[in-house]
Each structure stands twice: as C-alpha cells, then as structure tokens.
Scaffold this active site. Structure first.
Site, short mmCIF file in Angstrom:
data_model
loop_
_atom_site.label_atom_id
_atom_site.label_comp_id
_atom_site.label_asym_id
_atom_site.label_seq_id
_atom_site.Cartn_x
_atom_site.Cartn_y
_atom_site.Cartn_z
N GLY A 237 0.82 -1.22 0.00
CA GLY A 237 0.00 0.00 0.00
C GLY A 237 0.84 1.26 0.00
N ASP A 256 10.24 -8.00 2.08
CA ASP A 256 9.36 -8.57 3.09
C ASP A 256 9.75 -10.04 3.30
OD1 ASP A 256 6.55 -7.44 4.35
OD2 ASP A 256 6.64 -9.63 4.36
N CYS A 354 0.92 1.22 13.03
CA CYS A 354 -0.51 1.53 13.15
C CYS A 354 -0.95 1.19 14.57
CB CYS A 354 -1.34 0.79 12.10
SG CYS A 354 -1.11 -0.99 12.06
#
Length: 404
Positions: A237, A256, A354
């Site tokens: 994203g 990743d 987050c």
C-alpha cells in the site's frame, strides 16, 4: 427491517468460523459473500456489517446473552437476538430463536454500559494497558473512536489520474466522494460501496487506503530519482504511494519476509502502472546486508499490535494477547537496529506503526537513539495520529536523519 433467513444463517455461519475456528473476519466475510450470486448489494452489506457488528461487540453481547465460548449455534442465535433487539429489529418466529426477553436485554445493556470494558467491549488486559499507556481520559476517547465503523477512503493514483478527474469518473459510476482537507491524494466515500468492481479500479486509478496511512509516504520526503527501500512492504500500500510520489523515477526496493505478499504487490503495481518497484524476499540475512549503506530513504512500517486499526479489524481485540505485544516490541527494536543500516549517510528514515501505544512508538524511537545503532541518527520530527482526533486510523510516524 425484515430479516431474511438465508442472510441470517450466512451471518451465523460466518460468526461460527470467526469465534470458534479463530479465522480472520475479513477473509471469512469475503468468502461468505460469494455464497449466493443472487444477493444484491443490500444483502451483501447486511451480512458484512452485521457480522462485523457482532464481532465488534462480542463481549458486551455475550454478557447480555449469558453465553460463553466456544459458541454453539444456539448461542450464536442468542447473540444475534441481542444485536437485533438493541436495534429495534423484530425477531422472526423461527425455531432457532428462543423467546426473546427484550426488556431484560435492554435493561442489562443499560447496566453494563456504565462499565467501560463492557461498554466498549474489550478484554480486561487491553483496558488496563490503554489506561497505563495513554491515561484514563485519552484512552476513554480513543477506544470509543476505535469502535466506530471505519470510513472508506481511496488514495488517488496520481501516476494515472488527478483527484478531480477520478472524482468525476466515480460519480458517473454512481459513487459519490469528498476530498479530505490536508490529505492531497485522498477521497472519502459518502456511502459505502463495492469500489473494487468499478472500471476505475480495474484501470489502476486508485487504491483503498486509510487517510492516516496515506500520511506515511509523504512523511518520508521522497523525490524522483532516489533509491528507496521499503523494508516491511507487505502487499505494498505505502510502496505504491511512494512510487506515485517519485513519478516512477528512481528505484524502490520492496522487501518482506512473506513471498505471497510481495506477489500481491507485483500484481497491484502492474495495475497501478508503477514500474520502478523491485520486490525482494528476505529469505536470509544476506538480502538485507547487501543493502547496507545504499538507500537515500528507508521506510520501516514495523509490525505492531495494530491497536490503531481496530475499527477496521474488530476481531483483533479477541486475537491479540499481552504476550504478543511484549514480543512485537522486541521485534520492532531488532528491526530498527538492523534496517537502519540500509541508510546512506545524510539519508532519511521513517519508522511507522498503526499502533497508538507510546511503548511501540515514541519510546521505541527514543530507545533506538540511545543505543549504539542509533548514535548517528537524530529525530527530525514525529507525528502521532489518534483516531478520536482525526476520525481515521490511529498511527505513528517518526522521521530520522543519519549524519553525513
């Protein structure tokens, strides 16, 4: 509202998978919505929103219904009856529903609403941790905001289209949107809709991305032609947003540990027309070591508790455990020490989560700056986004600069 048997049964089946088999709510709902091709948008919306509602308020409804895990089918119908009663929906005369004591349900709701852990439907440990980290007043506001349904926000893909042009195209497709002040790439849906079936989505004109998440790529202060490493890229994203800000010029290395997520990133990048992204799986320490001292910018979108995104992932309240948060803080610390070495002297790095917990955020950054690994870095600025203040996800981001 009249309840339809097939929709109620689909909701009960979904809840059984989420509560008893501990499956992720978004995946379960995604599969459940494929069950009947005859369902229209209202039917699909009912199943999705009712399931999420009952997941969100599981503790409160379970207490009112006097049921506990594991949830039998009978217990799940009792939870559904509580949900319907509190919304003034008439319970149908089906054998699955026992006689529903409406007055007692409403009375218990009023009584339990005086106690925050029931009113906001959270585990005891989470309530205690929130108070400890944020203080009573801030936690009270924040957990209330995180129980609200998250708005649908799009990020305009500026590689392919302008915000005004996309807004006009979506309007023609029957989807009304509003720009969000101070979020230059964002459009918020006025009403929920399945945007993934639009022609505009297929053409790569936008991605669905919360407004808070959209702040991170801009915080990294990227420019066309730079070499940027997105170290915990996932499905990409923020990588895609960085590509748009760099106007497809320069190089983005997206790393990743999960190969399947990077495959999804490749697919999304192709649709978006982002050509400067190179995915690399971290399958050994050599992958990261080869990048040491080579990046102008580094993004560490670190794994975290996810407490800032409970509004879109309400099942996380029941999956999270205190031990996980302790372990993830150690992981964050290790990632900072290792991935910060990728930055060139004079380069900039963003550490983001987050989460709304200071122990995962500003304290994590302060500890890094105190360690040997952080001695060449300084904090340029940081930003804490609370859901109760912004109306969007809870987030944290810190911009660090490495000495030349």
């Amino acid at each position: 509202m009249r309840l339809h048997r097939n929709l109620v049964f689909a909701t009960i089946d979904a809840l059984s998978e989420i509560f008893n088999q501990e499956k992720y709510a978004d995946k379960v709902i995604q599969n459940t919505l494929k069950r009947d091709k005859r369902w229209g948008s209202r039917d699909r919306s009912f199943v999705a929103e009712t399931t999420y509602d009952i997941v969100r308020w599981k503790r409160l409804y379970s207490e009112i219904a006097e049921v506990k895990a594991p949830y039998s089918r009978e217990n799940l119908f009792r939870l559904f009856a509580v949900w319907a009663t509190l919304r003034g929906i008439t319970i149908p005369d089906w054998k699955q529903f026992e006689p529903v004591p409406s007055r007692r349900i409403k009375g218990k709701f009023d009584e339990l609403s005086q106690i925050r852990k029931y009113r906001e439907s959270i585990p005891d440990w989470m309530d205690e941790l929130g108070v400890k980290e944020l203080g009573e007043k801030t936690w009270e506001k924040e957990i209330h905001a995180l129980n609200e349904q998250a708005p649908v926000v799009l990020r305009v893909n500026t590689l392919n289209i302008t915000r005004d042009k996309l807004r006009s195209i979506l309007k023609d497709e029957g989807i009304a949107t509003e720009p969000i002040k101070d979020y230059p790439d964002a459009l918020q849906l006025e009403e929920r809709a399945n945007v993934f079936i639009t022609d505009a989505f297929q053409k790569g004109y936008f991605e669905v991305q919360d407004a808070s998440s959209q702040l991170v790529a801009r915080f990294l202060d990227v420019e066309p032609g730079m070499r940027v490493v997105d170290t915990c890229a996932g499905a990409g994203g923020k990588t895609l947003h960085i590509a748009a800000l760099m106007e497809n010029k320069g190089q983005i290395i997206a790393t990743d540990i999960y190969e399947n997520k990077l495959k999804e990133l490749k697919r999304r990048a192709k649709r978006a027309g982002a050509h400067n992204i190179e995915p690399r799986v971290i399958d050994s320490s050599k992958v990261v070591k080869k990048l040491y001292g080579k990046a102008d910018r580094v993004l560490i979108d670190a794994p975290c508790s996810g407490l800032g995104v409970l509004s879109r992932n309400p099942d996380a309240k029941w999956k999270l455990q205190p031990e996980f948060i302790d372990n993830i803080k150690k992981t964050q610390s290790d990632i900072l020490d290792q991935y910060s070495r990728i930055l060139k002297p004079g380069g900039k790095m963003v550490y983001a989560t987050c989460s709304i917990l200071p122990s995962e955020n500003e304290k994590q950054v302060a500890q890094f700056l105190d360690r040997e690994e952080g001695k060449d870095f300084k904090l340029v600025k940081d930003k804490k986004v609370l859901s109760s203040e912004s109306g969007y996800d809870g987030f944290y981001m810190a911009l660090l600069e490495k000495a030349k």
